[in-house]
Enzyme design. Structure first.
Site, mmCIF file in Angstrom:
data_model
loop_
_atom_site.group_PDB
_atom_site.id
_atom_site.type_symbol
_atom_site.label_atom_id
_atom_site.label_comp_id
_atom_site.label_asym_id
_atom_site.label_seq_id
_atom_site.Cartn_x
_atom_site.Cartn_y
_atom_site.Cartn_z
ATOM 1 N N HIS A 1 6.405 -0.077 -0.079
ATOM 2 C CA HIS A 1 7.279 -1.096 0.485
ATOM 3 C C HIS A 1 8.664 -1.034 -0.132
ATOM 4 C CE1 HIS A 1 6.957 -3.530 -3.162
ATOM 5 N NE2 HIS A 1 5.631 -3.557 -3.055
ATOM 6 N N CYS B 1 1.824 -1.599 -6.370
ATOM 7 C CA CYS B 1 2.253 -0.887 -5.157
ATOM 8 C C CYS B 1 3.259 0.200 -5.536
ATOM 9 C CB CYS B 1 2.882 -1.863 -4.172
ATOM 10 S SG CYS B 1 1.725 -3.085 -3.493
#
Length: 339
Positions: free
Chosen positions: A152, A160
């Site tokens: 992202h 992440c």
């Protein structure tokens, strides 16, 4: 009482205005993300792909290297080999080297994953995002927990892989276009580092080293073929480029023998191989030279077929590349587009 009611009405009106303003801001943010999710690839990238005879909708393969903090985007060329389009810097990832094991450990995973159309998140609060598919079936079989592991934007991460907003827009466009063109999923393989002999030696003492064997195998196979490795699961382990058909059930027993498939042959050659040895199951494989407990010499170009037992993967030794395995045939070693 009247003035109190008047003040109360003013307070309610003010609160309502704040709510409306906040809602408008959220809607504006959502619209901005939706617009970002629809952006085409930059014209410079599209032009570079055309020069290499690669269509923008061609299949995509993504590799992530944690230690180097890099994400690579590869695309298929007309000959089926993949060329490196661009290497993107990763702003942040979580934890240390090694696989993610439990929810809340702040670790970014390592392994073989896939992005599906359902995994696209155009409305992500981190600008844009897509889910890599952790935990996969093997992770779950090994008791690993956690979810919503994304690539992202926003450059912030807790487990992440965070990119800058500019770069996630480009990466998102690569993935979106390939999925929209009909690809059922995009492979994304996460490595602890570039798995060269030198780096493996440097990290020989790492407690996660036993989990890196299939990753090293996939890294080496791709270096030779420029074709994304085919990943199967059985016996609660990964199987890379299996010659014998292996599914994706980590609880299934592994086949009694597992060969090593490197590059596909023509249908005619495939039939000849199956006729010579029915165990090949019409897979049409061409293997690199290998060392194993025992081997079988193919009538096709003298190729050596290595067979390992269901519990062991045959050790391999790359042979000299043939003429059609030159850098030009395999795909670009240097990125087509500079970052």
């Amino acid at each position: 009482m009247r003035w109190r009611w008047h003040l109360t009405k003013q307070a309610l009106l003010l609160a309502a205005m704040v709510v409306v303003a906040g809602s408008a801001a959220m809607q504006s943010h959502a619209r901005a993300d939706e617009v970002a999710a629809e952006k085409p690839l930059p014209s410079a990238i599209e032009a570079a792909l055309i020069m290499k005879e690669i269509v923008p909708e061609a299949p995509v393969y993504i590799r992530v290297f944690k230690e180097e903090s890099e994400l690579e985007v590869w695309k298929a060329r007309p000959n089926g080999r993949y060329a490196l389009v661009k290497t993107f810097p990763v702003c942040n990832w979580g934890g240390t080297l090694g696989p993610k094991r439990v929810m809340g450990d702040s670790m970014s995973p390592e392994g073989f994953y896939r992005v599906t159309p359902e995994g696209l998140k155009p409305d992500s609060k981190y600008h844009l995002a897509f889910n890599i598919g952790y935990p996969n079936a093997l992770d779950r079989a090994l008791g690993r927990t956690g979810n919503y592991i994304m690539v992202h934007g926003d450059c912030r991460s807790v487990g992440c892989f965070a990119m800058s907003d500019k770069y996630i827009e480009e990466i998102y466009a690569f993935v979106r276009d390939a999925l929209n063109a009909g690809e059922p999923s995009i492979p994304i393989h996460v490595f602890p580092f570039r798995m060269t002999a030198e780096n493996m030696k440097r990290h020989a003492g790492n407690e996660a080293r036993d989990t890196w064997k299939p990753l090293r195998e996939a890294f080496d196979d791709f270096a030779r073929t420029r074709e994304p490795p085919k990943i199967g699961m059985c016996g609660k382990r990964y199987v890379v480029n299996a010659l014998t058909p292996v599914g994706n059930d980590p609880y299934a027993d592994c086949p009694a023998v597992i060969g090593k498939r490197i590059a596909p042959l023509s249908p005619r050659s495939s039939k000849r191989l199956v006729k010579a040895d029915p165990r090949l199951e019409a897979q049409g494989p061409k293997l690199k030279s290998a060392e194993a407990s025992f081997g079988w010499t193919s009538p096709i170009s003298g190729a050596m077929f290595a067979w390992g037992t269901g519990g062991n993967t045959p050790s391999t030794r790359p042979g000299k590349p043939s003429q059609n395995e030159s850098d030009a045939a395999l795909g670009a070693l240097q990125p087509i587009v500079k970052r």
